[in-house]
Design a protein around this motif. Structure first.
Motif, mmCIF file in Angstrom:
data_model
loop_
_atom_site.group_PDB
_atom_site.id
_atom_site.type_symbol
_atom_site.label_atom_id
_atom_site.label_comp_id
_atom_site.label_asym_id
_atom_site.label_seq_id
_atom_site.Cartn_x
_atom_site.Cartn_y
_atom_site.Cartn_z
ATOM 1 N N GLU A 65 37.233 38.877 -43.848
ATOM 2 C CA GLU A 65 37.453 39.093 -42.423
ATOM 3 C C GLU A 65 38.897 39.480 -42.105
ATOM 4 O OE1 GLU A 65 36.085 35.635 -40.382
ATOM 5 O OE2 GLU A 65 34.116 35.654 -41.364
ATOM 6 N N LEU A 66 39.790 39.380 -43.097
ATOM 7 C CA LEU A 66 41.188 39.779 -42.893
ATOM 8 C C LEU A 66 41.286 41.297 -43.050
ATOM 9 C CD1 LEU A 66 43.021 36.943 -44.863
ATOM 10 C CD2 LEU A 66 42.619 37.103 -42.401
ATOM 11 N N GLN A 67 40.895 42.005 -42.017
ATOM 12 C CA GLN A 67 40.750 43.454 -42.098
ATOM 13 C C GLN A 67 42.072 44.196 -42.233
ATOM 14 O OE1 GLN A 67 38.216 45.060 -39.066
ATOM 15 N NE2 GLN A 67 36.650 43.485 -39.330
ATOM 16 N N PHE A 68 43.179 43.554 -41.869
ATOM 17 C CA PHE A 68 44.472 44.224 -41.930
ATOM 18 C C PHE A 68 45.265 43.841 -43.183
ATOM 19 C CE2 PHE A 68 43.257 44.087 -37.479
ATOM 20 C CZ PHE A 68 43.493 45.391 -37.072
ATOM 21 N N LEU A 69 44.709 42.952 -43.998
ATOM 22 C CA LEU A 69 45.416 42.498 -45.194
ATOM 23 C C LEU A 69 45.491 43.619 -46.224
ATOM 24 C CD1 LEU A 69 46.760 39.977 -46.447
ATOM 25 C CD2 LEU A 69 44.592 39.552 -47.626
ATOM 26 N N ARG A 70 46.712 43.941 -46.651
ATOM 27 C CA ARG A 70 46.921 45.019 -47.617
ATOM 28 C C ARG A 70 47.466 44.511 -48.951
ATOM 29 N NH1 ARG A 70 46.686 50.159 -45.755
ATOM 30 N NH2 ARG A 70 48.093 50.898 -47.394
ATOM 31 N N ASN A 97 40.575 46.476 -46.649
ATOM 32 C CA ASN A 97 41.708 47.397 -46.739
ATOM 33 C C ASN A 97 42.778 46.914 -47.719
ATOM 34 O OD1 ASN A 97 40.913 49.429 -44.704
ATOM 35 N ND2 ASN A 97 41.019 47.679 -43.311
ATOM 36 N N HIS A 108 48.639 40.385 -36.824
ATOM 37 C CA HIS A 108 47.687 40.645 -37.902
ATOM 38 C C HIS A 108 48.358 40.410 -39.257
ATOM 39 C CE1 HIS A 108 44.969 42.228 -34.945
ATOM 40 N NE2 HIS A 108 45.814 43.182 -34.591
ATOM 41 N N VAL A 109 47.694 39.683 -40.142
ATOM 42 C CA VAL A 109 48.237 39.388 -41.462
ATOM 43 C C VAL A 109 48.076 40.614 -42.361
ATOM 44 C CG1 VAL A 109 48.065 37.925 -43.501
ATOM 45 C CG2 VAL A 109 47.697 36.943 -41.230
ATOM 46 N N LYS A 110 49.205 41.110 -42.905
ATOM 47 C CA LYS A 110 49.170 42.261 -43.803
ATOM 48 C C LYS A 110 49.522 41.887 -45.239
ATOM 49 C CE LYS A 110 50.271 45.678 -40.232
ATOM 50 N NZ LYS A 110 51.199 46.772 -39.817
#
Length: 226
Positions: free
Chosen positions: A21-26, A45, A1-3
């Motif tokens: 759609e990048l739900q884990f990108l912080r 997020n 997952h891309v953060k």
């Protein structure tokens, strides 16, 4: 997952809506993308966003970056050009300082905003500041380092969650001398006064929070009744 995602110094003109759609990108950095005009979506997020020198961003994109729901979710640290203090902010000031009063416990979610002109600085993710509680300086330490020096004569908006951006000394040990305790957050002495445009404070918790001086009001009432 891309953060974490860096798209610095590219020539694209928009970020597509599918970036949501990048739900884990912080963390997202688009600094130096001089032709970037539109941001069509924000990952749900996303906590850290940096857009240094993105001089072409549209007003609608700047508004999206100041979204109330996004920042009230907590832990955000955003930096982008131009902008203004959102209408949903509790307190706004044209000077280098903003303040509020609290009683009982120090609030968990305090959003800070600074509008300032950056000319040639060591580019910190968030600006340095000083915090005073009841007139006494409280020790705080930045959680984030800086990046390279660039010449960028632009107005920038810094919008960040205080406790995410800074490590605060144990607030439970703060001597709360009064029923209402005054918190002042200031950038005075850290940034040249002529570069300030505005500052703001937004406290998510509304119980036991005030933006006017409760003691000043009581003093006025006492004077009127004496």
């Amino acid at each position: 997952h891309v953060k974490t995602l860096s798209l610095r110094d590219n020539n694209f003109t928009f970020l597509p809506e599918c970036i949501k759609e990048l739900q884990f990108l912080r963390s997202l950095d688009v600094s130096g993308c001089l032709h970037l005009q539109e941001i069509r979506g924000v990952p749900p997020n996303l906590k850290e966003f940096t857009a240094r020198e993105c001089i072409s961003l549209s007003s609608s994109s700047l508004s999206m970056l100041s979204n109330q729901e996004l920042h009230e979710a907590g832990q955000t640290m955003f930096c982008f050009p131009r902008g203004s203090i959102p209408e949903w902010f509790n307190h706004r000031s044209r000077g280098p300082s903003s303040s509020f009063w609290f009683r009982n416990e120090f609030p968990d979610n305090v959003l800070c905003l600074l509008l300032a002109r950056v000319e040639c600085l060591h580019l910190d993710v968030i600006p340095r500041l000083k915090m005073f509680i009841n007139g006494k300086r409280h020790k705080i330490t930045s959680r984030w380092g800086g990046s390279e020096v660039r010449k960028a004569k632009l107005n920038y908006t810094y919008l960040f969650d205080l406790k995410s951006a800074f490590e605060l000394d144990d607030l439970s040990e703060v001597a709360l001398e009064k029923e209402w305790n005054h918190v002042e957050i200031t950038y005075a002495g850290l940034i040249e006064t002529s570069l300030f445009k505005a500052t703001g404070i937004h406290v998510l918790r509304q119980d036991d929070i005030r933006y006017d001086d409760p003691y000043g009001k009581r003093k006025l009432e006492h004077d009127l009744n004496s």
